[in-house]
Design an enzyme around this catalytic site. Structure first.
Site, mmCIF file in Angstrom:
data_model
loop_
_atom_site.group_PDB
_atom_site.id
_atom_site.type_symbol
_atom_site.label_atom_id
_atom_site.label_comp_id
_atom_site.label_asym_id
_atom_site.label_seq_id
_atom_site.Cartn_x
_atom_site.Cartn_y
_atom_site.Cartn_z
ATOM 1 N N ARG A 131 -96.214 42.581 66.075
ATOM 2 C CA ARG A 131 -95.867 41.902 64.824
ATOM 3 C C ARG A 131 -95.327 42.855 63.766
ATOM 4 N NH1 ARG A 131 -101.043 38.301 63.503
ATOM 5 N NH2 ARG A 131 -102.062 39.698 65.002
ATOM 6 N N GLY A 163 -108.197 44.562 76.327
ATOM 7 C CA GLY A 163 -109.241 44.220 75.379
ATOM 8 C C GLY A 163 -110.069 45.405 74.929
ATOM 9 N N THR A 164 -110.890 45.152 73.895
ATOM 10 C CA THR A 164 -111.695 46.216 73.303
ATOM 11 C C THR A 164 -112.763 46.730 74.269
ATOM 12 O OG1 THR A 164 -113.071 44.490 72.315
ATOM 13 C CG2 THR A 164 -111.325 45.427 70.942
#
Length: 449
Positions: free
Chosen positions: A14, A78-79
């Site tokens: 983004r 993912g974390t």
């Protein structure tokens, strides 16, 4: 003993940028640098950055952090998956693990210290930083008992109407007992729509887990796009300017002024509108800076005035006046009680005390003594097309208007250069140098028609 892990593997689509998100700058430092600096108060024994997208570029940007280790996360799953990559790097580590996000740049060091101290005091398995948001819509809620022990974390979409009244959200900053966490990490599963491993899933397998509310919820602001980056800069600026005004610095129009948090100011200095202070800059007491000035990586002593000017990588001593429209750059040193005036450029030049370069001049690679007067329009011709050459001007010398000093050249003490001269040879002490054609007047010179 504590280790710090910074999550810095994502791309940040983004941001619409070819750079990794964590390398975008906020107030002169990258986002990931700010995350690292926020941990200084806990004096970590190990620091690790988990990198992935354009990892070589991220590593190159952090070469000044000698004790920083890099951990590759080749796939961003993912974390939880990111923290799993630490297992071989912390195999023999016995202590606590602080986990921070490389895109959360506004954390104060005292907040991190409070999180770790709470974790140690209560001997928690895990402690998470939480925030009470005025509008928590879209955020997962953290539910605690009266002693701040976490009972449940519920995603916003899964909250009941009553649960949505809870304003405590997860800030994404964690402290873990590493030995307990290391046992659980291999058991994480990607049982969700995104098929990712979430670090928050470990809380159901660890006890006790405690929440620590951050005093200023803006500290946990994450950066996902350019608008959020701009908003974070405004928050950082407000902090910095409020602190300096409380310390005795006058900001005439704070909204038009920007000050990096690496800048040092002293009381009774006035910062005028449209002035910008950058980098490792220090400004002494009693100064008046601006309006319309840019000062970066420079040291300015007390009682200096800088008006509509640019000062970069330079030093200015007490009582000197600069501007309007002067440019000092590249290791300039200006002595006490000097005058550097209108449309003057100094580059890699030193001026002694009580020396004036009042207007329309360029001095490059020049050493100037005390009580020297540089007339309007004087320039040092310091570049021969291949190399730069020095000019030396000793004490008490006066340079007439519109003179050219062709380097390398040395002018002695108490020398006078006649206006309009082009000086190509050294001039001894107490001499007058005239280097121009004798004026010739021819009467009746026009052609007869």
């Amino acid at each position: 003993m504590v280790a710090v892990a910074i999550l810095a593997a994502g791309r940040g689509t983004r941001m619409k940028s070819e750079y990794p998100k964590v390398l975008h700058e906020l107030g002169g430092k990258s986002l990931v640098e700010r995350a690292l600096l926020s941990c200084a108060s806990v004096n970590p024994s190990k620091q690790l950055a988990i990198v992935g997208y354009q990892s070589e570029r991220v590593k190159a940007s952090l070469t000044n952090y000698e004790n920083l280790e890099f951990v590759e996360q080749k796939e961003q799953l993912g974390t939880g998956h990111a923290i799993q990559q630490l297992l071989p790097h912390l195999q023999d580590f016995q202590g606590d693990l602080l986990v921070l996000n490389g895109d959360v740049p506004l954390l104060r060091s005292q907040t991190i210290a409070k999180l770790w101290e709470t974790h140690k005091k209560h001997q928690n398995a895990a402690t998470l930083l939480t925030a009470q948001l005025p509008n928590p819509r879209g955020y997962g809620r953290v539910f605690c008992d009266n002693n701040s022990y976490v009972q449940q974390i519920v995603e916003d979409r899964d909250c009941t109407t009553a649960q949505k009244q809870n304003c405590r959200i997860n800030g994404g900053i964690y402290c873990f007992n590493w030995q307990q966490l290391a046992k659980i990490l291999p058991d994480l599963k990607a049982d969700n729509d995104q098929k990712e491993y979430y670090i928050t899933d470990v809380f159901a397998m660890m006890q006790p887990v405690m929440a620590v509310d951050v005093e200023d919820y803006q500290e946990i602001t994450g950066i996902n796009d350019r608008r959020q980056l701009a908003s974070a800069y405004q928050i950082l600026q407000q902090r910095v300017k409020d602190a300096w005004m409380a310390a005795g610095v006058t900001l005439i129009d704070p909204d038009s002024i920007t000050i990096d948090d690496t800048v040092t100011l002293h009381p009774d200095t006035i910062i005028e509108p449209q002035t910008h202070l950058r980098g490792e800059t220090e400004i002494g007491s009693g100064c008046r800076i601006g309006p319309g000035s840019l000062i970066e990586n420079s040291t300015i002593a007390e009682n200096v005035t800088v008006l509509y000017s640019v000062v970069s990588e330079s030093e200015i001593e007490a009582g000197t006046r600069v501007g309007p429209y002067a440019h000092l750059r590249g290791q300039v040193k200006v002595g006490k009680s000097c005058r550097v005036g209108n449309f003057v450029e100094l580059k890699k030049t030193s001026l002694g005390e009580k020396t004036n370069v009042a207007h329309l001049s360029y001095l490059g690679d020049t050493t100037v003594g005390d009580r020297v007067n540089i007339g309007a329009g004087t320039i040092t011709a310091n570049y021969d097309g291949v190399n730069k050459h020095p000019t030396a001007i000793d004490d008490g010398t006066k340079i007439g208007a519109n003179s050219v000093l062709v380097a390398p050249v040395t002018l002695g003490k108490e020398v006078t250069i006649a206006a309009g001269s082009t000086i190509t040879e050294d001039v001894e002490d107490d001499s007058l140098a005239i280097a121009r054609c004798r004026q010739t007047v021819k009467k009746g010179w026009r052609l007869q028609s």
